[in-house]
Design a protein around this motif. Sequence first.
Motif, PDB file in Angstrom:
ATOM      1  N   ASN A  71     -12.899 -12.559  -9.448  1.00 20.58           N
ATOM      2  CA  ASN A  71     -11.740 -13.450  -9.397  1.00 20.58           C
ATOM      3  C   ASN A  71     -11.418 -13.970 -10.792  1.00 20.58           C
ATOM      4  O   ASN A  71     -12.109 -14.852 -11.311  1.00 20.58           O
ATOM      5  N   PRO A  72     -10.366 -13.463 -11.427  1.00 19.94           N
ATOM      6  CA  PRO A  72     -10.020 -13.937 -12.766  1.00 19.94           C
ATOM      7  C   PRO A  72      -9.627 -15.408 -12.803  1.00 19.94           C
ATOM      8  O   PRO A  72      -9.646 -16.017 -13.882  1.00 19.94           O
ATOM      9  N   GLU A  73      -9.247 -15.964 -11.651  1.00 17.50           N
ATOM     10  CA  GLU A  73      -8.817 -17.364 -11.595  1.00 17.50           C
ATOM     11  C   GLU A  73      -9.907 -18.261 -11.018  1.00 17.50           C
ATOM     12  O   GLU A  73      -9.613 -19.363 -10.535  1.00 17.50           O
ATOM     13  N   HIS A  74     -11.143 -17.845 -11.058  1.00 10.49           N
ATOM     14  CA  HIS A  74     -12.236 -18.621 -10.480  1.00 10.49           C
ATOM     15  C   HIS A  74     -12.365 -19.967 -11.198  1.00 10.49           C
ATOM     16  O   HIS A  74     -12.195 -20.056 -12.425  1.00 10.49           O
ATOM     17  N   PRO A  75     -12.648 -21.032 -10.452  1.00 10.33           N
ATOM     18  CA  PRO A  75     -12.779 -22.354 -11.086  1.00 10.33           C
ATOM     19  C   PRO A  75     -13.832 -22.387 -12.184  1.00 10.33           C
ATOM     20  O   PRO A  75     -13.692 -23.155 -13.151  1.00 10.33           O
ATOM     21  N   THR A  76     -14.889 -21.586 -12.037  1.00  7.27           N
ATOM     22  CA  THR A  76     -15.910 -21.568 -13.089  1.00  7.27           C
ATOM     23  C   THR A  76     -15.329 -21.073 -14.402  1.00  7.27           C
ATOM     24  O   THR A  76     -15.659 -21.591 -15.478  1.00  7.27           O
ATOM     25  N   ARG A  77     -14.489 -20.076 -14.320  1.00  7.03           N
ATOM     26  CA  ARG A  77     -13.848 -19.576 -15.527  1.00  7.03           C
ATOM     27  C   ARG A  77     -12.955 -20.647 -16.156  1.00  7.03           C
ATOM     28  O   ARG A  77     -12.953 -20.830 -17.380  1.00  7.03           O
ATOM     29  N   ALA A  78     -12.189 -21.351 -15.319  1.00  5.09           N
ATOM     30  CA  ALA A  78     -11.331 -22.420 -15.831  1.00  5.09           C
ATOM     31  C   ALA A  78     -12.159 -23.533 -16.451  1.00  5.09           C
ATOM     32  O   ALA A  78     -11.811 -24.075 -17.512  1.00  5.09           O
ATOM     33  N   ALA A  79     -13.278 -23.877 -15.803  1.00  5.72           N
ATOM     34  CA  ALA A  79     -14.148 -24.922 -16.346  1.00  5.72           C
ATOM     35  C   ALA A  79     -14.739 -24.488 -17.685  1.00  5.72           C
ATOM     36  O   ALA A  79     -14.853 -25.301 -18.621  1.00  5.72           O
ATOM     37  N   LEU A  80     -15.127 -23.201 -17.788  1.00  7.61           N
ATOM     38  CA  LEU A  80     -15.655 -22.699 -19.056  1.00  7.61           C
ATOM     39  C   LEU A  80     -14.592 -22.758 -20.147  1.00  7.61           C
ATOM     40  O   LEU A  80     -14.883 -23.136 -21.295  1.00  7.61           O
TER      41      LEU A  80
END
Length: 415
Positions: free
Chosen positions: A248-257
Amino acid sequence: MALTAGDELRRTRLRRMKGVALGLLVFAAVIYLATLPLDHSGGWGYVNAMAEAGMVGALADWFAVTALFRHPLGIPIPHTALIPRKKDELAGSLQSFFADNFLTEDVVRERVTDAGLAARAGAWAREDANAQRLVREGVRIAGVLLDRVDDDAVATLASDVILPRLAREQVAPIAGTLLDGVVTDGSHRGLVDLAAREIHTWLTKHPQRFAAMMRDRAPKWAPDFVNQRVVSVLYWQAVDWAASVRDNPEHPTRAALDDLLLRVADDLQHDPAVQARAEALKDRLLGHPHTAATVVSLWGSLKRTLATALDDPDSGVHTRGVRLVQRLADALEHDAALQERVDGALADAAGFAVRTYGRELSSVISHTIQRWDGRQASRRIELYVGRDLQFIRINGTIVGALAGLVIHAVSQLIV
């Protein structure tokens, strides 16, 4: 100056044409002598006049052609043997003529542009054998360059130039600006994708190691079956989480990172306390006595790895190199925009070279000719242009004969 196979052919053709020109002169002389005792009041007079004028024309043009290269009959007549005597002046004139009319920026740019070098190079390099050859030559050059890089020179460069320069520079704002640009452009996403894939792969392959790490941190007072249950749940949650981040390119973990990296970048650029800690860490790292040795060790490992890969014709370096060359060649052959850019760059480079060094390049003509001996230069030039000059002698014989015919006819009419 040794004669080449081409020079031998030119000499043969020159001798043949000299023979033709001399044959016409001899033929005119025989006709003249044969008709000399005959009655000139009739048609034989015309023939005799033609033969006489033909001999005059042949001899005059023989003198003119011969005078370019040597003294006629070895007699030092003034203004003869022009090329041996005027060799240096001729060299300067040829240089100026070439530089002013051929080696000009407009001419060179036009020729380079019209040649379509990009498309032709692409068509050539796209062939598998040619791509292999380019990679082999590139690998050979890279190997020579690697061999010439001395480890002591790398150590000196690291300890005396690179590390002291880094120690003097304030790297925190630069690192912050770079990190901000990387995150804003999304250039780090490939690294995040790789990390997510590797984490998920490791978790799926090593469930027992994950469980062992979790059990070591479990409370000792809890029953074993409870800890095992909790560890199992944590493991599957971790696997699901890693798979979700990976897919998931839009995963919350990615956004948090991304948010975390942007905050770090902003602090590195604007927070004095963070900048001070970053600089202190840099100073401790660069000031460590083993840092320079580590740089040299890393270079040595990289050098050995590259050397091993370059020596193996079946290595990934060769294979990827061939594919890269062929992709670039295909683009050069079919991409009109790329062809225009490459041809334009080549034309600009050629134009700059001619504009800046044109006179120096053309001076090779005068320098080469000036080093020649006068007689050698004369013989060499005669090999290249002498055959065509023999047509002057031939034409002189024919035109002289026709002129003699006309003059004799006019004289007969007047008389």
